[in-house]
Design a protein around this motif. Structure first.
Motif: not given
Lengths: 703, 833
Positions: A250-258, A268-272
């Motif tokens: 559905d266009g979201y970016i999921y991210a794990t951080t350190t 995160i959505n397309a707009g960051g």
């Protein structure tokens, strides 16, 4: 005869060796299963069970070595970045017997450095397009490389270049993914500027979703006090980098951080911008052991299932957490360990189209495959129905969940909310009471109250008007009698001391300066008054705590009220402030005696004694919307008390108003010092006790 | 003339000046002071100093103690001397240490040979001629497999100069610590540098006397044959830890920690046929031909569960079950070895190694006898932990027996040819256990003549919240009258044969502090309510059991009991905390372990008296069947084996006073006395060394004792748990309440997700029907066979001595038996023979 079957079994097992070892389902899974609710962690029946472990132990090609990433395509084909073996391993989807077989292995004939474009070196990330094109983060060769779905070399991306990228830019792609628009996202090693966003041809486009610098309190203070030049040479705090990324359909970016502190995982959505989980702390405060193990978790991968539930895995403890699309924790399960079904340094996590969860174990080079249990299926189905707005269908499903696990609060909340939508507020609030959710209960109560007022307005208005009229008539009659016959003669009876006491109380409220001066200079106060006021205050303080309504208690059960704690809180300020004030005024030429200070101090509690309980009772008919009104009244009471304290100090000690301000301030400083001193003494005493204990223990081994 | 007189004369002769007189007076004063200082001052300093020292000494001793001060009464240990040497053989009873294979004993069933030169034992089963070696035969150069393929030689592993060769040929493994302040080292005895081995002939076997010079230690191992068993014995009196002058100066001396005998007897290479059988949980198999993920650590587990005094858990252990008996088996088609501990099982560990362990390509299984445990010493909470060894030896003699059963060549093709299986090991173990119970405890366990109720309902009565406020903390989940009404409701639904167990019925509910007087909580209906319930149950012919916590002190010791008098102490001077498993991956401290001696001296009689006054006839005793520990409390010091003996005495006492006694889990010493086992293990440990789970323990116990599962409504998969109960011949349990479960939200009892009777009733009725059909009819019979019907298919068959077969199908599809009968998916089928 039957015993021969065992022999046959052994032979058959040998003959049909595949990548996975089958599991005999167990009635109990070898790991903790719970969910993180508002007030703690609650155990639940296992939501996922281990179906198999893909362990490669029988393949000639050998096992996975420190694999770092896993990807599952739309056809459930599994791709693994077999990092230490410098290769990509492709596994067929689960067959009808529940087994997994090897499909392909991508490994260059020679090294990339020697000119073989297909040569991989410690690949750590993998993504596969819908057409089967395999995109690999070839970390050791500092590049992205593409292979066809048959495993042939297709394209090697040049490292991104742009004026935006600093001269110190070091390209070492860890993970790679693509969104629905065809943009490539790369998590670059130790890159604090954000995720690299590339065009489909690999051209650098921008940094995406950069993390913010998180400063400690003292670092923030230092920034305020010293400018950049002064801070030269100190350690520079950079934003955390990303260690994994996932693009959902559905266009979201999921991210794990350190980082172990927020933001550990981002959506995160397309707009960051962050959605759902902005500022969310994913730390599991219940995971630490009683022996004080660190709670520092390392969330190393994120994935999303077909129902848009997000799953994250913690490498430190081997725990998997599932959140629904509203960010509510549904389950926490699994653990690190050496047993069957336990994880070994998990590095990646994926979900296939059937909802099976694949966890890549870097430690053992295996893939643990979980599948949902009936319990999780019920929750998924109910949540799905609920999210799609099919509330009537969702309700019985939530009831089934609740029948299986009475502690599952989400079911209660959602069932209550469904009642709310049906405008069945009384039924709804019962669910919210049970779920101990004050916010939702407040919403339901607001409607119930409005309904009540609507229905009973004529009666309520009539009663109010009647009371006012009666009161006016009563006053009028009283005044008329007084005019006609003069003030009534004073009669002494058993109520006289109470009336006198009430008179003194009223006097303090109406004429505080006269009252406090009377204590000092006319010996008007008494120890009896002091004791009565303080006893009343203690009783009212305790009663007020019990009287506060469900919504204003935040849903906490009344059983958790600790009267002793309340009594201490009620009495200690009086004792400390009076003691400190007497000490301070002694050296500042105050005229008040100990007696006056303590009696005056007690009188200062009168607003609390009079208004705390009514205010607490009032909370039973207030909703969260009136919280500001409640807070205002609460504040006003304390301002009144503060004013009385000031007037008490001024009047009892005969200070000039300005000096009284100074003395009040010094008294407060003194109180702060006493508290500090107490904390220091308490801390030192603890240390001393610990020292004596240690010393004794050491001695015990010598004597 | 004396000096004094001389002075007087001088004084008379020369008149003294005023200054001289003053000076003389002053001098006299100084002299006086000096004279006083010489003795009074010394006393003034020394005496208080002595007093202070004595006080400090006493305080330190009293406050912290030290494991050196503990006096264990070892009189109950079996302590024997080394067997007398048969001087008619060898050279005055001794065999040269480089002698070749020599026959030491032959009793007509077994022949025992030993080669001191190769450190190789050979045992021959004379009935079949099959030969067993104390370590596997090497693959020689040029050896080929059955298909004629050349095999890689592994002769190099056997070289005596190599570490692997020394390990492999060691008849004994020794664990020791060199200074007592560090962890232990486990080595093959042949790896020790200053080793002297002397070989003697003894009656029916061989005696090996080892002197380990670098540890100043000598011990004896005797290996003999007895009937068809090989007996290994380590006589306690022959262990000599010499306290030389050097060690006397400093207690940092070497200590013997553990010994294992013939660890590679029955070892197999990777890929060979056969498996090990372990009584881990219900029972587990380790196949030799299943490739597994590498694990270089041995499986190692104490018989009868961990010892909380020494073993520290940092987090809940979800993956481990306990070992209920000191037995294991090695099964190959043509033979089976059944190893059983005769003496010293409380301090033994079962070890299973897979290829890779000690750089050897073998699966191995053996027992290790622990003489001294290690523990973590920590000066303050949160401080660094040091591993230290205790000073006291924990066991006396250690005796292990390995039974050899073999048959001529097995051919899978031959229809009539039957292979040995784990069932045979279990049946053999049962015989050995029955014999041991009789010799050790004087118990002649009778075969059951009447089956018990097939369903046990555990009524959870209530628990207190941890909120700590002034409101009533008790959450009443069920009252005695609720129990009656639930019983009657079930009776109306046809559930008539029931066992009812009351759990948490005492004052303060489930987390009752066992140091307090046990009375019936009035919230549940009080003593009167309980008595009335008892008479109702009798009238309905239902069994009513009262669950009792004996040894966990929830909270702090009370009613006159103190930490010092009633709580178990660790050798590290800390009291032994009790940690509850909070099910969400965390342990929560809640109280202490009670000293068994304290319970024995102060509480047991009171408890029995109280229970009898409530009209109890059946009691369920917590801890006795599943928890065994050592106590380092100076006042109550007790070793693990002594705790076991004490438990046995208690069980006898309870048996004398009540009609029916139940224990949990089923450690064998408790089962010897118990009529019922609750929560019998139904799973194996989730360890990668185990490939298959089997009902080993159930086969051993079935027909001699009734056993129930853990409440199946508390399992992750209740449907699966019910089928498992049917497969394993277990009666089922449910844990129910009358009121809603989420009342328990703020209590420590959060394990019951689904327990309200109204929600469970239908399920219970169905389960009752199932177990009445598939478990109850066979409860007085033995399990004679158990097997999986087809590889990779979760369909199993259990055969009973009456000829009946119970098939259980865990799959999603129906399974058709050879005769055409169908076992429905996730169901069972009973076929009476």
């Amino acid at each position: 005869m039957k015993r021969k079957l065992l022999k046959l079994l052994i032979l058959t097992m040998l003959a049909s060796l595949v990548l996975s070892c089958g599991f005999t389902a167990d009635a109990k899974e070898p790991y903790a299963s719970y969910y993180l609710g508002d007030n703690g962690a609650y155990s639940i029946p296992a939501p996922y069970e281990v179906v198999t472990v893909i362990d490669f132990k029988t393949t000639e090609e050998g096992r996975l070595a420190s694999p770092e990433d896993i990807f599952i395509d739309d056809n459930d084909v599994i791709y693994v970045a077999d990092t230490a073996n410098d290769r990509i391993v492709i596994i067929n989807p689960m067959d009808e017997n529940g087994n997994y077989t090897l499909k392909n292995i991508i490994k260059g004939d020679a090294t990339y450095a020697s000119g073989d474009m297909s040569g991989l070196k410690t690949p750590k990330g993998i993504y596969v397009d819908a057409d089967g094109t395999i995109l690999v983060a070839d970390t050791g060769n500092n590049r992205l490389v593409e292979f066809t779905k048959y495993g042939y070399f297709k394209y090697s991306y040049a490292p991104p270049s742009s004026s935006i990228l600093s001269s110190e830019f070091n390209y070492m792609p860890l993970k790679v993914t693509k969104d629905t628009r065809g943009y490539i996202y790369v998590a670059n090693s130790s890159d604090s500027n954000g995720i690299l966003m590339l065009d489909g041809d690999g051209t650098f486009r921008q940094y995406f979703g950069a993390n913010k610098v998180s400063l400690t309190f003292w670092e923030s203070v230092a920034r305020l006090l010293w400018d950049r030049e002064d801070r030269l040479g100190t350690v520079v705090t950079l934003p955390y980098s990303f260690n994994n990324i996932y693009a959902s359909s559905d266009g979201y970016i999921y991210a794990t951080t350190t980082t172990a502190t927020p933001p550990q995982v981002r959506k995160i959505n397309a707009g960051g911008s962050d959605v759902v989980y902005s500022g969310y702390d994913f730390r599991d405060m219940y995971i630490s052991t009683s022996y004080g193990a660190s709670t520092a978790q390392n969330f190393c991968d994120v994935s999303v299932d077909n129902l848009n539930n997000m799953l994250i895995v913690d490498q430190q403890y081997g725990r998997i957490y599932e959140y629904d699309q509203n960010g509510i924790n549904l389950f926490a399960f699994s653990t690190n360990g050496t047993g069957y079904g336990q994880l070994s340094l998990p590095a990646g996590l994926e979900v296939d189209s059937q909802g099976r969860v694949y966890v890549l174990n870097k430690g053992s080079g295996t893939i643990t495959v979980f599948q949902t249990t009936e319990f999780a299926d019920q929750i998924h189905a109910a949540n799905e129905m609920y999210a799609r707005g099919k509330y009537q269908d969702a309700f019985p499903l939530w009831q089934t969940v609740l029948d299986r696990d009475s502690y599952y609060n989400l079911a209660l909340k959602n069932m209550g909310t469904i009642h709310m939508r049906e405008e069945e507020y009384k039924e709804a609030i019962e669910y919210f009471y049970e779920a101990e959710d004050a916010a939702l209960a407040s919403q339901a109560y607001k409607e119930i109250r409005a309904e009540f007022l609507r229905q009973n307005f004529p009666i309520i208005a009539s009663v109010l008007v009647g009371v006012v009229v009666l009161w006016i008539v009563w006053i009028s009659i009283k005044q008329a009698r007084r005019r006609k016959y003069g003030p009534p003669p004073e009669k002494k009876n058993f109520l006289t001391p109470v009336k006198d006491f009430w008179g003194r109380i009223k006097n303090v409220l109406a004429h505080p300066i006269d009252s406090f001066e009377g204590i000092r200079y006319e010996n008007k106060g008494s120890y009896a008054d002091m004791i009565i006021i303080m006893v009343l205050w203690v009783i009212i303080a305790v009663a007020s705590e019990y009287a506060v309504g469900f919504i204003y208690r935040g849903g906490t059960p009344r059983e958790f009220i600790r009267p002793m704690q309340i009594i201490l809180t009620a009495l200690l300020p009086w004792l400390v402030v009076c003691t400190v004030n007497y000490g301070v005024t002694t050296i500042m030429y105050g005229e008040g005696r100990v007696r006056d200070v303590f009696i005056g101090g007690a009188y200062c509690h009168i607003p609390l004694v009079l208004f705390s309980l009514p205010l607490a009772l009032l909370t039973n008919v207030l909703t969260n919307d009136e919280m500001s009104l409640y807070n205002l009244i609460h504040t006003l009471i304390y301002v009144w008390v503060g004013l009385l304290v000031y007037l008490c100090i001024k009047s009892i000690h005969g200070f000039h108003p300005v000096k009284a301000v100074i003395v009040t301030f010094i008294t407060l400083v003194g109180v702060a010092l006493v508290v500090l001193l107490f904390m220091i003494v308490y801390g030192l005493a603890n240390q001393l006790f610990d020292f004596i204990t240690q010393f004794g223990k050491e001695l015990s081994y010598l004597v | 003339m004396s000096d004094k007189k001389e002075k007087k004369v001088k004084a008379a002769a020369v008149p003294e000046t005023a200054e001289e007189k003053a000076a003389r007076k002053l001098q006299r004063k100084f002299d006086k002071v000096d004279k006083k200082f010489s003795w009074r001052t010394v006393l003034k300093i020394v005496i208080p100093l002595l007093i202070v020292l004595i006080v400090v000494f006493v305080l330190v001793k009293a406050a912290f103690g030290n494991d050196k001060n503990i006096k264990f009464d070892t009189s109950s240990f079996s302590k024997s001397d080394a067997a007398p040497v048969d001087k008619t053989k060898g050279i005055n009873g001794q065999l040269l240490s480089d002698a070749g294979m020599t026959i030491f004993a032959d009793n007509g069933k077994l022949r025992l040979g030993y080669s001191p030169r190769d450190d190789l034992f050979i045992i021959q089963d004379l009935s079949t001629g099959r030969v067993f070696r104390s370590y596997p035969e090497p693959i020689y150069d040029g050896a080929v497999d059955e298909n004629g393929n050349e095999l890689a030689s592994d002769l190099s592993l056997y070289r005596k100069s190599s570490e692997t060769g020394q390990i492999l040929t060691s008849p004994v493994f020794i664990e020791y610590t060199k200074s007592g302040l560090e962890g232990g080292f486990t080595k093959g005895i042949n790896q020790m540098t200053e080793l002297t081995k002397t070989v003697y002939f003894i009656d029916n076997g061989v005696q090996l006397v080892y002197d380990v010079g670098d540890l100043d230690l000598s011990f004896t191992v005797e290996i003999t044959i007895e009937d068809n068993a090989l007996v290994y014995k380590i006589p306690f009196n022959a262990i000599d830890e010499r306290e030389t002058l050097e060690w006397e100066e400093d207690d940092r001396r070497p200590f013997l920690c553990a010994l294992s005998v013939l660890p590679y007897l029955g070892a197999h290479r990777d890929g060979e046929t056969g498996y090990f059988v372990s009584p881990d949980g219900s029972g587990a198999l380790t196949y030799f031909d299943v490739a597994r993920v590498s694990n270089y650590n041995e499986y190692s587990k104490k018989i009868y569960g961990i010892d909380a005094t020494f073993d520290v858990l940092d987090s809940p252990d979800y993956s481990n079950e306990k070992l209920t008996m000191g037995a294991y088996g090695i099964v190959d088609n043509e033979y089976m070895l059944t190893s059983f501990i005769d003496t010293g099982e409380t301090n033994a560990e079962l070890k299973i190694g897979n290829p890779g362990v000690r750089s050897l390509p073998f699966y191995s299984i053996y027992f290790e006898f622990t003489y001294r445990y290690f523990y973590r010493r920590q000066m303050n909470k949160g401080g660094v932990q040091y591993e230290m060894v205790i000073k006291h030896q924990q066991i006396g003699d250690a005796v292990q027996k390995t039974y050899f059963d073999s048959k001529p060549e097995f051919a899978a093709e031959n229809e009539d040819d039957t292979a040995f299986t784990y069932v045979d090991v279990a049946l053999k173990t049962r015989d050995l256990l029955l014999k041991k119970w009789e010799t050790q405890w004087g118990v002649q366990k009778a075969v059951l003549t009447e089956g018990e109720s097939p369903m046990n309902i555990r009524f959870f009565m209530g628990a207190e919240t941890y909120s700590g406020g002034v409101l009533n903390q008790m959450k009443v989940m069920t009252t005695f009258s609720d129990v009656k009404s639930i019983g009657e409701e079930l009776e109306e639904s046809g559930v008539t044969d029931l066992r009812l167990t009351l759990v948490g019925w005492m004052n303060h509910g489930y987390y009752w502090n066992s140091t307090k007087k046990n009375s019936v909580d009035s919230d549940f209906g009080g003593k009167k309510g309980l008595k009335s319930l008892n008479s109702w149950a009798r009238q309905k012919d239902l069994t009513l059991a009262l669950d009792n916590n004996l040894l966990y002190i929830y909270g702090n010791p009370a009613s006159g009991a103190t930490l010092r008098t009633a709580v178990v102490k660790k050798p590290s001077t800390f009291y032994l905390d009790y940690y509850m498993n909070m099910t969400y991956g965390r342990l929560m401290r809640y109280g202490y372990y009670m000293s068994p001696k304290y319970f024995n001296n102060k509480l047991i009689n009171k408890q029995i008296k109280n229970l009898k006054s409530y009209g109890a006839t059946e009691v369920v005793l917590q801890q006795l069947g599943d928890t065994l520990y050592t106590d380092y409390n100076e006042k109550n010091a007790l070793t693990r084996s002594q705790s076991q003996s004490m438990y046995v005495e208690w069980l006898k006492k309870y048996k004398e006073n009540f009609e029916h006694v139940s224990v949990y889990y089923g450690n064998d010493y408790a089962v010897a006395f118990a009529d019922t086992v609750d929560e019998i293990p139904m799973n194996k440990s989730s360890r990668i060394i185990f490939d298959e789970q089997v009902p080993f323990v159930q086969i051993v116990y079935h027909g001699y004792v009734e056993y129930y599962t853990s409440p199946i409504n508390m399992q992750d998969r209740p449907d699966y748990a019910l089928l498992k109960a049917i497969e394993y011949g277990a009666n089922v349990s449910y844990e129910v309440t009358e009121n809603e479960i989420n009342l328990l939200m703020y209590t420590r009892y959060k394990f019951l997700y689904k327990g309200q009777f109204s929600l469970l009733k239908d399920e219970m009725v169905e389960s009752y029907k199932a177990v009445t059909e598939a478990v109850k009819p066979f409860s007085t019979q033995f399990i004679t066979n158990h097997y999986r019907l087809q590889a990779y298919t979760e369909v199993f068959c259990t055969e009973y001595s009456g000829g009946a077969r119970v098939y259980v199908n865990y799959t999603d599809s129906d399974y058709t038996l050879p005769g055409g009968s169908v076992v429905k998916a996730m169901s069972y089928l009973v076929v009476n023979g």
